[in-house]
Design a protein around this motif. Structure first.
Motif, PDB file in Angstrom:
ATOM      1  N   GLY A  33     -34.166 -22.174 -10.590  1.00 14.10           N
ATOM      2  CA  GLY A  33     -33.198 -21.444 -11.179  1.00 14.10           C
ATOM      3  C   GLY A  33     -32.013 -21.371 -10.420  1.00 14.10           C
ATOM      4  O   GLY A  33     -30.810 -21.358 -10.917  1.00 14.10           O
ATOM      5  N   TRP A  34     -32.270 -21.518  -8.811  1.00 17.93           N
ATOM      6  CA  TRP A  34     -31.066 -21.427  -8.221  1.00 17.93           C
ATOM      7  C   TRP A  34     -30.019 -22.646  -8.340  1.00 17.93           C
ATOM      8  O   TRP A  34     -29.008 -22.595  -8.249  1.00 17.93           O
ATOM      9  CB  TRP A  34     -31.831 -21.269  -6.681  1.00 17.93           C
ATOM     10  CG  TRP A  34     -30.651 -21.148  -5.419  1.00 17.93           C
ATOM     11  CD1 TRP A  34     -29.732 -20.270  -5.264  1.00 17.93           C
ATOM     12  CD2 TRP A  34     -30.256 -22.312  -4.638  1.00 17.93           C
ATOM     13  NE1 TRP A  34     -29.015 -20.491  -4.359  1.00 17.93           N
ATOM     14  CE2 TRP A  34     -29.244 -22.012  -3.908  1.00 17.93           C
ATOM     15  CE3 TRP A  34     -30.878 -23.545  -4.566  1.00 17.93           C
ATOM     16  CZ2 TRP A  34     -28.936 -22.735  -2.750  1.00 17.93           C
ATOM     17  CZ3 TRP A  34     -30.466 -24.216  -3.474  1.00 17.93           C
ATOM     18  CH2 TRP A  34     -29.244 -24.097  -2.707  1.00 17.93           C
ATOM     19  N   VAL A  35     -30.860 -23.732  -8.398  1.00 16.23           N
ATOM     20  CA  VAL A  35     -30.204 -25.013  -8.660  1.00 16.23           C
ATOM     21  C   VAL A  35     -29.233 -24.937  -9.852  1.00 16.23           C
ATOM     22  O   VAL A  35     -28.169 -25.478  -9.789  1.00 16.23           O
ATOM     23  CB  VAL A  35     -31.078 -26.192  -8.538  1.00 16.23           C
ATOM     24  CG1 VAL A  35     -30.225 -27.562  -8.973  1.00 16.23           C
ATOM     25  CG2 VAL A  35     -31.587 -26.251  -7.129  1.00 16.23           C
ATOM     26  N   ILE A  36     -29.835 -24.710 -10.812  1.00 11.17           N
ATOM     27  CA  ILE A  36     -29.142 -24.249 -12.125  1.00 11.17           C
ATOM     28  C   ILE A  36     -27.738 -23.271 -11.963  1.00 11.17           C
ATOM     29  O   ILE A  36     -26.934 -23.826 -12.405  1.00 11.17           O
ATOM     30  CB  ILE A  36     -30.085 -23.759 -13.272  1.00 11.17           C
ATOM     31  CG1 ILE A  36     -31.097 -24.812 -13.864  1.00 11.17           C
ATOM     32  CG2 ILE A  36     -29.193 -23.330 -14.514  1.00 11.17           C
ATOM     33  CD1 ILE A  36     -32.196 -24.199 -14.705  1.00 11.17           C
ATOM     34  N   TYR A  57     -23.211 -22.304 -20.856  1.00 10.44           N
ATOM     35  CA  TYR A  57     -23.977 -21.209 -21.695  1.00 10.44           C
ATOM     36  C   TYR A  57     -25.424 -21.676 -21.683  1.00 10.44           C
ATOM     37  O   TYR A  57     -26.404 -20.666 -21.201  1.00 10.44           O
ATOM     38  CB  TYR A  57     -23.589 -21.045 -22.833  1.00 10.44           C
ATOM     39  CG  TYR A  57     -22.574 -19.839 -22.880  1.00 10.44           C
ATOM     40  CD1 TYR A  57     -22.774 -18.506 -22.235  1.00 10.44           C
ATOM     41  CD2 TYR A  57     -21.330 -19.678 -23.734  1.00 10.44           C
ATOM     42  CE1 TYR A  57     -21.683 -17.387 -22.289  1.00 10.44           C
ATOM     43  CE2 TYR A  57     -20.277 -18.746 -23.808  1.00 10.44           C
ATOM     44  CZ  TYR A  57     -20.433 -17.868 -22.878  1.00 10.44           C
ATOM     45  OH  TYR A  57     -19.747 -16.620 -23.087  1.00 10.44           O
ATOM     46  N   ALA A  58     -25.950 -22.766 -22.401  1.00 12.10           N
ATOM     47  CA  ALA A  58     -27.133 -23.013 -22.284  1.00 12.10           C
ATOM     48  C   ALA A  58     -27.911 -22.939 -21.094  1.00 12.10           C
ATOM     49  O   ALA A  58     -29.032 -22.542 -20.886  1.00 12.10           O
ATOM     50  CB  ALA A  58     -27.456 -24.175 -23.380  1.00 12.10           C
ATOM     51  N   ALA A  59     -27.345 -23.826 -20.079  1.00 14.84           N
ATOM     52  CA  ALA A  59     -27.793 -23.888 -18.758  1.00 14.84           C
ATOM     53  C   ALA A  59     -28.089 -22.714 -18.020  1.00 14.84           C
ATOM     54  O   ALA A  59     -29.247 -22.100 -17.317  1.00 14.84           O
ATOM     55  CB  ALA A  59     -26.988 -24.967 -17.853  1.00 14.84           C
ATOM     56  N   PHE A  60     -27.087 -21.763 -17.993  1.00 13.52           N
ATOM     57  CA  PHE A  60     -27.133 -20.501 -17.444  1.00 13.52           C
ATOM     58  C   PHE A  60     -28.147 -19.478 -18.077  1.00 13.52           C
ATOM     59  O   PHE A  60     -28.792 -18.943 -17.239  1.00 13.52           O
ATOM     60  CB  PHE A  60     -25.511 -19.657 -17.256  1.00 13.52           C
ATOM     61  CG  PHE A  60     -25.599 -18.673 -16.409  1.00 13.52           C
ATOM     62  CD1 PHE A  60     -25.710 -18.864 -15.162  1.00 13.52           C
ATOM     63  CD2 PHE A  60     -25.530 -17.316 -17.050  1.00 13.52           C
ATOM     64  CE1 PHE A  60     -25.375 -17.708 -14.160  1.00 13.52           C
ATOM     65  CE2 PHE A  60     -25.364 -16.176 -16.083  1.00 13.52           C
ATOM     66  CZ  PHE A  60     -25.344 -16.317 -14.980  1.00 13.52           C
ATOM     67  N   ILE A  61     -28.201 -19.503 -19.175  1.00 17.48           N
ATOM     68  CA  ILE A  61     -29.030 -18.599 -19.991  1.00 17.48           C
ATOM     69  C   ILE A  61     -30.561 -19.138 -19.556  1.00 17.48           C
ATOM     70  O   ILE A  61     -31.317 -18.299 -19.257  1.00 17.48           O
ATOM     71  CB  ILE A  61     -28.811 -18.922 -21.626  1.00 17.48           C
ATOM     72  CG1 ILE A  61     -27.623 -18.080 -21.782  1.00 17.48           C
ATOM     73  CG2 ILE A  61     -30.263 -18.129 -22.183  1.00 17.48           C
ATOM     74  CD1 ILE A  61     -27.118 -18.369 -23.386  1.00 17.48           C
ATOM     75  N   SER A  62     -30.707 -20.385 -19.555  1.00 19.47           N
ATOM     76  CA  SER A  62     -32.056 -20.899 -19.281  1.00 19.47           C
ATOM     77  C   SER A  62     -32.198 -20.363 -17.803  1.00 19.47           C
ATOM     78  O   SER A  62     -33.460 -20.100 -17.428  1.00 19.47           O
ATOM     79  CB  SER A  62     -32.097 -22.377 -19.307  1.00 19.47           C
ATOM     80  OG  SER A  62     -31.804 -22.905 -20.643  1.00 19.47           O
ATOM     81  N   GLY A  63     -31.307 -20.850 -16.902  1.00 21.10           N
ATOM     82  CA  GLY A  63     -31.607 -20.334 -15.617  1.00 21.10           C
ATOM     83  C   GLY A  63     -32.094 -18.774 -15.410  1.00 21.10           C
ATOM     84  O   GLY A  63     -32.831 -18.549 -14.706  1.00 21.10           O
ATOM     85  N   LEU A  65     -33.043 -16.928 -17.786  1.00 20.00           N
ATOM     86  CA  LEU A  65     -34.720 -16.585 -18.181  1.00 20.00           C
ATOM     87  C   LEU A  65     -35.693 -16.833 -17.216  1.00 20.00           C
ATOM     88  O   LEU A  65     -36.878 -16.184 -16.997  1.00 20.00           O
ATOM     89  CB  LEU A  65     -34.709 -17.406 -19.792  1.00 20.00           C
ATOM     90  CG  LEU A  65     -33.949 -16.622 -20.766  1.00 20.00           C
ATOM     91  CD1 LEU A  65     -34.004 -17.483 -21.859  1.00 20.00           C
ATOM     92  CD2 LEU A  65     -34.268 -15.101 -21.035  1.00 20.00           C
ATOM     93  N   ILE A  66     -35.364 -18.079 -16.674  1.00 25.57           N
ATOM     94  CA  ILE A  66     -36.323 -18.522 -15.433  1.00 25.57           C
ATOM     95  C   ILE A  66     -36.490 -17.399 -14.306  1.00 25.57           C
ATOM     96  O   ILE A  66     -37.772 -17.256 -14.022  1.00 25.57           O
ATOM     97  CB  ILE A  66     -36.052 -19.962 -15.014  1.00 25.57           C
ATOM     98  CG1 ILE A  66     -36.286 -21.018 -16.058  1.00 25.57           C
ATOM     99  CG2 ILE A  66     -36.849 -20.309 -13.541  1.00 25.57           C
ATOM    100  CD1 ILE A  66     -35.537 -22.469 -15.747  1.00 25.57           C
TER     101      ILE A  66
END
Length: 102
Positions: A33-36, A57-63, A65-66
């Protein structure tokens, strides 16, 4: 109460090792999550003013949620709330962007 840098570094290393031993999956997901998060920030800084909003947006939202799951497993209500709110705000932004781009 003054610590030398060596003592501080040693205590941080002990904390990281103990955190990993306590819950290895969470530790690895927090690192991911930190790397994202860092990757999104770097992409934002490098590509401004022509940002690739949809993948960011997709990457940040995924990060987020993790990190929210990781906060939940730690019992950290404040951090959980922060990452859930960020996920909701950015999901709304992504949906708005997708609707307006069609």
């Amino acid at each position: 109460m003054s610590q030398t840098f060596q003592e501080w570094r040693s205590s941080v290393a002990d904390y990281v090792r103990a955190d990993y031993r306590e819950y290895p999956l969470r530790f690895c997901l927090e690192m991911f999550g930190w790397v994202i998060s860092i990757g999104c920030s770097m992409t934002y800084a490098i590509t401004v003013p022509n940002l690739p909003f949809i993948p960011l947006y997709a990457a940040f939202i995924s990060g987020c949620l993790i990190m929210a799951w990781c906060a939940y497993t730690r019992g950290s209500f404040g951090i959980l709330g922060n990452y859930l709110i960020l996920s909701i705000i950015d999901s709304a932004g992504l949906i708005k962007l997708l609707i307006q781009s069609n």
